[in-house]
Design a protein around this motif. Structure first.
Motif, PDB file in Angstrom:
ATOM      1  N   TYR A  23      16.000  -0.930  32.522  1.00 13.21           N
ATOM      2  CA  TYR A  23      17.402  -1.093  32.921  1.00 13.21           C
ATOM      3  C   TYR A  23      17.849   0.001  33.877  1.00 13.21           C
ATOM      4  O   TYR A  23      18.675  -0.242  34.759  1.00 13.21           O
ATOM      5  CB  TYR A  23      18.310  -1.127  31.682  1.00 13.21           C
ATOM      6  CG  TYR A  23      18.225  -2.437  30.935  1.00 13.21           C
ATOM      7  CD1 TYR A  23      19.123  -3.469  31.193  1.00 13.21           C
ATOM      8  CD2 TYR A  23      17.242  -2.659  29.977  1.00 13.21           C
ATOM      9  CE1 TYR A  23      19.044  -4.675  30.507  1.00 13.21           C
ATOM     10  CE2 TYR A  23      17.158  -3.855  29.290  1.00 13.21           C
ATOM     11  CZ  TYR A  23      18.061  -4.864  29.561  1.00 13.21           C
ATOM     12  OH  TYR A  23      17.981  -6.053  28.902  1.00 13.21           O
ATOM     13  N   LEU A 128      32.305   1.631  33.472  1.00 13.87           N
ATOM     14  CA  LEU A 128      31.988   0.610  32.472  1.00 13.87           C
ATOM     15  C   LEU A 128      32.476   1.085  31.116  1.00 13.87           C
ATOM     16  O   LEU A 128      32.141   2.188  30.677  1.00 13.87           O
ATOM     17  CB  LEU A 128      30.479   0.357  32.431  1.00 13.87           C
ATOM     18  CG  LEU A 128      29.977  -0.648  31.389  1.00 13.87           C
ATOM     19  CD1 LEU A 128      30.503  -2.042  31.688  1.00 13.87           C
ATOM     20  CD2 LEU A 128      28.456  -0.640  31.332  1.00 13.87           C
ATOM     21  N   ALA A 130      33.349  -0.278  26.908  1.00 10.32           N
ATOM     22  CA  ALA A 130      33.153  -1.327  25.904  1.00 10.32           C
ATOM     23  C   ALA A 130      33.565  -0.784  24.542  1.00 10.32           C
ATOM     24  O   ALA A 130      33.355   0.399  24.244  1.00 10.32           O
ATOM     25  CB  ALA A 130      31.708  -1.800  25.866  1.00 10.32           C
ATOM     26  N   ASP A 483      21.895   2.063  25.220  1.00  7.90           N
ATOM     27  CA  ASP A 483      22.702   0.914  25.629  1.00  7.90           C
ATOM     28  C   ASP A 483      22.056   0.159  26.779  1.00  7.90           C
ATOM     29  O   ASP A 483      21.224   0.700  27.520  1.00  7.90           O
ATOM     30  CB  ASP A 483      24.099   1.372  26.043  1.00  7.90           C
ATOM     31  CG  ASP A 483      24.075   2.238  27.299  1.00  7.90           C
ATOM     32  OD1 ASP A 483      24.252   1.691  28.398  1.00  7.90           O
ATOM     33  OD2 ASP A 483      23.840   3.461  27.178  1.00  7.90           O
ATOM     34  N   TYR A 484      22.443  -1.087  26.934  1.00  6.08           N
ATOM     35  CA  TYR A 484      21.986  -1.910  28.055  1.00  6.08           C
ATOM     36  C   TYR A 484      22.973  -3.039  28.273  1.00  6.08           C
ATOM     37  O   TYR A 484      23.732  -3.413  27.370  1.00  6.08           O
ATOM     38  CB  TYR A 484      20.584  -2.470  27.800  1.00  6.08           C
ATOM     39  CG  TYR A 484      20.467  -3.370  26.592  1.00  6.08           C
ATOM     40  CD1 TYR A 484      20.560  -4.760  26.711  1.00  6.08           C
ATOM     41  CD2 TYR A 484      20.270  -2.844  25.322  1.00  6.08           C
ATOM     42  CE1 TYR A 484      20.453  -5.580  25.602  1.00  6.08           C
ATOM     43  CE2 TYR A 484      20.162  -3.658  24.213  1.00  6.08           C
ATOM     44  CZ  TYR A 484      20.251  -5.028  24.349  1.00  6.08           C
ATOM     45  OH  TYR A 484      20.157  -5.843  23.241  1.00  6.08           O
ATOM     46  N   THR A 485      22.991  -3.572  29.492  1.00  7.56           N
ATOM     47  CA  THR A 485      23.863  -4.687  29.849  1.00  7.56           C
ATOM     48  C   THR A 485      23.044  -5.735  30.575  1.00  7.56           C
ATOM     49  O   THR A 485      22.337  -5.431  31.535  1.00  7.56           O
ATOM     50  CB  THR A 485      25.016  -4.226  30.761  1.00  7.56           C
ATOM     51  OG1 THR A 485      25.760  -3.197  30.112  1.00  7.56           O
ATOM     52  CG2 THR A 485      25.946  -5.399  31.081  1.00  7.56           C
ATOM     53  N   TRP A 487      23.486  -8.399  32.974  1.00  5.41           N
ATOM     54  CA  TRP A 487      24.470  -8.895  33.933  1.00  5.41           C
ATOM     55  C   TRP A 487      24.138 -10.331  34.344  1.00  5.41           C
ATOM     56  O   TRP A 487      22.976 -10.702  34.473  1.00  5.41           O
ATOM     57  CB  TRP A 487      24.508  -8.002  35.168  1.00  5.41           C
ATOM     58  CG  TRP A 487      25.053  -6.625  34.886  1.00  5.41           C
ATOM     59  CD1 TRP A 487      24.329  -5.476  34.744  1.00  5.41           C
ATOM     60  CD2 TRP A 487      26.416  -6.273  34.695  1.00  5.41           C
ATOM     61  NE1 TRP A 487      25.161  -4.419  34.487  1.00  5.41           N
ATOM     62  CE2 TRP A 487      26.449  -4.872  34.449  1.00  5.41           C
ATOM     63  CE3 TRP A 487      27.615  -6.975  34.715  1.00  5.41           C
ATOM     64  CZ2 TRP A 487      27.635  -4.184  34.215  1.00  5.41           C
ATOM     65  CZ3 TRP A 487      28.800  -6.292  34.480  1.00  5.41           C
ATOM     66  CH2 TRP A 487      28.807  -4.919  34.241  1.00  5.41           C
ATOM     67  N   GLY A 517      28.940  -9.725  32.404  1.00  5.83           N
ATOM     68  CA  GLY A 517      27.729  -9.447  31.656  1.00  5.83           C
ATOM     69  C   GLY A 517      28.013  -9.263  30.185  1.00  5.83           C
ATOM     70  O   GLY A 517      29.158  -9.373  29.719  1.00  5.83           O
ATOM     71  N   GLU A 518      26.947  -8.962  29.437  1.00  5.38           N
ATOM     72  CA  GLU A 518      27.047  -8.737  28.000  1.00  5.38           C
ATOM     73  C   GLU A 518      26.454  -7.371  27.690  1.00  5.38           C
ATOM     74  O   GLU A 518      25.290  -7.109  27.979  1.00  5.38           O
ATOM     75  CB  GLU A 518      26.319  -9.840  27.241  1.00  5.38           C
ATOM     76  CG  GLU A 518      26.639  -9.881  25.760  1.00  5.38           C
ATOM     77  CD  GLU A 518      26.091 -11.125  25.079  1.00  5.38           C
ATOM     78  OE1 GLU A 518      26.570 -11.471  23.986  1.00  5.38           O
ATOM     79  OE2 GLU A 518      25.153 -11.738  25.631  1.00  5.38           O
ATOM     80  N   PHE A 519      27.279  -6.514  27.088  1.00  6.21           N
ATOM     81  CA  PHE A 519      26.912  -5.129  26.792  1.00  6.21           C
ATOM     82  C   PHE A 519      26.472  -4.993  25.337  1.00  6.21           C
ATOM     83  O   PHE A 519      27.090  -5.560  24.428  1.00  6.21           O
ATOM     84  CB  PHE A 519      28.099  -4.198  27.064  1.00  6.21           C
ATOM     85  CG  PHE A 519      27.893  -2.791  26.571  1.00  6.21           C
ATOM     86  CD1 PHE A 519      27.283  -1.852  27.377  1.00  6.21           C
ATOM     87  CD2 PHE A 519      28.310  -2.419  25.299  1.00  6.21           C
ATOM     88  CE1 PHE A 519      27.070  -0.549  26.923  1.00  6.21           C
ATOM     89  CE2 PHE A 519      28.119  -1.124  24.832  1.00  6.21           C
ATOM     90  CZ  PHE A 519      27.493  -0.194  25.650  1.00  6.21           C
ATOM     91  N   GLY A 548      26.910  -8.524  21.176  1.00  7.43           N
ATOM     92  CA  GLY A 548      27.234  -8.152  22.542  1.00  7.43           C
ATOM     93  C   GLY A 548      28.726  -8.234  22.814  1.00  7.43           C
ATOM     94  O   GLY A 548      29.457  -8.992  22.165  1.00  7.43           O
ATOM     95  N   VAL A 551      31.665  -7.810  29.377  1.00 11.60           N
ATOM     96  CA  VAL A 551      32.112  -6.802  30.340  1.00 11.60           C
ATOM     97  C   VAL A 551      32.107  -7.436  31.735  1.00 11.60           C
ATOM     98  O   VAL A 551      31.527  -8.503  31.946  1.00 11.60           O
ATOM     99  CB  VAL A 551      31.218  -5.539  30.319  1.00 11.60           C
ATOM    100  CG1 VAL A 551      31.366  -4.793  29.008  1.00 11.60           C
ATOM    101  CG2 VAL A 551      29.758  -5.910  30.555  1.00 11.60           C
TER     102      VAL A 551
END
Length: 566
Positions: A23, A128, A130, A483-485, A487, A517-519, A548, A551
């Motif tokens: 990522y 960003l 969340a 963490d990761y997103t 997109w 996207g989804e975080f 998730g 975002v």
């Protein structure tokens, strides 16, 4: 909701440096829509139309359509409309482009042209944020489960806990900087004890077990961790990738155009993030918060080669076809971080604050990129363009630096090898991306042009991809965040206007870009998977699932280009 199966190979890499994880590197592989205001205003759909300096970085043959020399420069402003207020500027000025083309007639209807340009190919400015519920899951539980399931084994050395093999050439690679901080500053308190037998019966390693002596479903001393009921996250990123292009191009009888560009890249990336969890005790009563504050930079250089052609298949028609190909960008990078755990917990919980830092070098190679474009003009009043581009990011490569050797003549060569575990993760997380660009330019009068454009960029990330903290990889070992997103697709809408006066030109363009996207704050863990579906050993309290959070990234860009032809 993500589920993972803990799988681990003990094959070790005998090296001292590594590459960054999937990522973190994916953001270096893609490019923004940027350049001259004319190029941006038409959505970048000029790879067959050509005659714009920005095509030097997409289809180099576009420079072959110039008949007069030109110099231009672009600057403007970028703003993020959905950014939360975290004390960082949401709108920043930007120098986006500068270029020069020199034309040389080589025949009655033929030219050989030379060009140089600078383009900010990637702008990292983003905020960003969340917030979500965890319902008993936590980041520190993930660290604890990795320890409990043999992914790393702890030992006490020089007054702190470290990976059992962490001080020689073969460390437990899934043991990352986050695990180190939690092991020493949170989990190693009066509520835990080092246990010399782990869940799978390996006698010789240690894990942190519950000091109360409670056993789990497998009959082992229960692993030590703290649950959480929610989290808050923010990250502010800044920096850019500067692209410097050197082009030679030409045409033959105003019907066939060719071009070759050599590109150099300058990477400057930094971020500062804070991830805070609200911890609870076994009775689900709040006991305070723990925060991981992470600062990281990535810097380095890269290069690539681009080649393209444009041709008119019908001699008497203005219809044009453009084809181009880009080699991978071969990056040589350095990353540094400083990461701190800060606990604000009730008495008797946690073990104070602690920091760690790291620095290492690695290589990252982007995939090949292929494109095709169509262009058509109606007199001198209307120009239409459409471009399709494809790059399969699952073919990105990550390399571990292994030092270097001198040959017989004393020349030094740096050696590297593929990070196989992280390469497998790239295959699982990233995928092929299609980019579609369309644009139009209309001149209601000879000196005035109005432009519109649109882009669709398909998702780079697989929907079920995740940042795997269990990999036997140096990329995991030096990681300082979890963490990761993932997109989704990117949509861009552009508009512009241009005016020429004698040899001078001024162009203005606006671009709106939107991505959702989804975080996820960390990967999820299933204890049922870890015990291979054995219900007698399954302990539901070890499950660590996080949902998730939606975002978005909405950006506005205003760009002004000044040009002079001679």
């Amino acid at each position: 909701m993500k589920k993972i199966i803990i799988a681990f190979s003990f094959t070790m890499l005998g090296v001292a440096a590594m590459g960054q994880e999937t990522y973190g590197n994916a953001q270096l592989a893609s490019k923004d829509l940027n350049g001259t205001a004319r190029y941006v205003g038409m959505g970048g759909a000029m790879e067959a139309l050509g005659a714009d300096i920005s095509t030097m970085s997409s289809n180099p043959a576009g420079i072959g359509l110039f008949r007069r020399s030109m110099i231009s420069g672009s600057f403007g402003f970028n703003s993020q409309s959905d950014a939360a207020d975290i004390g960082k500027r949401k709108t920043k000025a930007s120098f986006d482009h500068a270029g020069f083309v020199h034309t040389m007639r080589s025949g009655r209807n033929s030219y050989v042209n030379f060009g140089v340009s600078y383009t900010k190919s990637r702008n990292f400015n983003q905020i960003l944020t969340a917030t979500g519920r965890l319902n008993g899951a936590s980041q520190n539980k993930l660290s604890s489960m990795k320890n409990y399931n043999d992914l790393y084994r702890l030992e006490e050395r020089n007054g702190e806990l470290t990976s059992q093999w962490g001080t020689n050439n073969n460390p437990d690679l899934p043991y990352n900087q986050v695990d180190y901080l939690y092991s020493n500053a949170l989990l190693n308190d009066k509520n835990s004890q080092l246990v010399g037998m782990n869940a799978n019966g390996y006698n010789g390693g240690n894990y942190l077990g519950d000091a109360s002596g409670v056993l789990d479903a497998s009959g082992n001393l229960r692993a030590a961790y703290y649950n959480a009921d929610g989290y808050d996250f923010f990250r502010g990123t800044s920096g850019y990738i500067g692209e410097y292009n050197f082009n030679i191009s030409g045409n033959s009888r105003n019907r066939f155009y060719w071009g070759l560009t050599f590109g150099l890249y300058d990477v400057n990336y930094s971020h500062a993030s804070e991830y805070t969890e609200r911890l609870v005790n076994n009775a689900q009563n709040p006991i305070g918060t723990v925060t991981i504050a992470d600062e990281r930079t990535i810097s380095g250089t890269g290069f690539d080669i681009k080649a393209g052609v444009i041709f008119r298949p019908i001699e008497d028609s203005p219809f044009r076809v453009g084809l181009y190909v880009h080699t991978p960008t071969w990056y040589d990078l350095k990353t540094e971080n400083r990461t701190t755990l800060v606990s604000k917990l009730a008495d008797g919980c946690g073990n104070g604050n602690k920091s760690t830092s790291g620095r290492y070098d690695y290589k990252f190679y982007t995939p090949w990129r292929f494109g095709g474009s169509l262009g058509y003009t109606v007199g001198k009043h209307l120009a239409l363009g459409a471009t399709y581009e494809y790059a399969d990011y699952s073919y990105s490569d990550i390399r571990v630096n292994e030092g270097g050797v001198y040959d017989y003549w004393g020349n030094y060569y740096e050696e590297s090898s593929r990070d196989q575990a992280m390469k497998g993760n790239i295959k699982n997380v990233l995928k092929g991306v299609s980019t579609v660009k369309v644009g139009a330019e209309y001149k209601p009068m000879p000196n005035l042009a109005v432009r519109l454009g649109y882009n669709y960029v398909s998702p780079m990330y697989n929907k079920n991809g995740y940042k795997d903290g269990t990999l036997n990889s140096y990329s995991t070992y030096y990681s300082s965040s979890t963490d990761y997103t993932n997109w989704n697709a990117t949509n861009r809408v552009t508009a512009g206007v241009g005016y020429t006066y004698k040899k001078f030109s001024i162009d203005l363009a606006y671009q709106y870009s939107r991505t959702t996207g989804e975080f996820f704050p960390f990967m999820s863990y299933s204890d049922l998977d870890a015990v291979n579906g054995d219900q007698n050993k399954y302990d539901s309290g070890y499950d660590n699932f996080c949902d998730g959070q939606k975002v978005s990234n909405k950006h506005h860009q205003l760009i002004l280009t000044l040009g002079y032809r001679f």
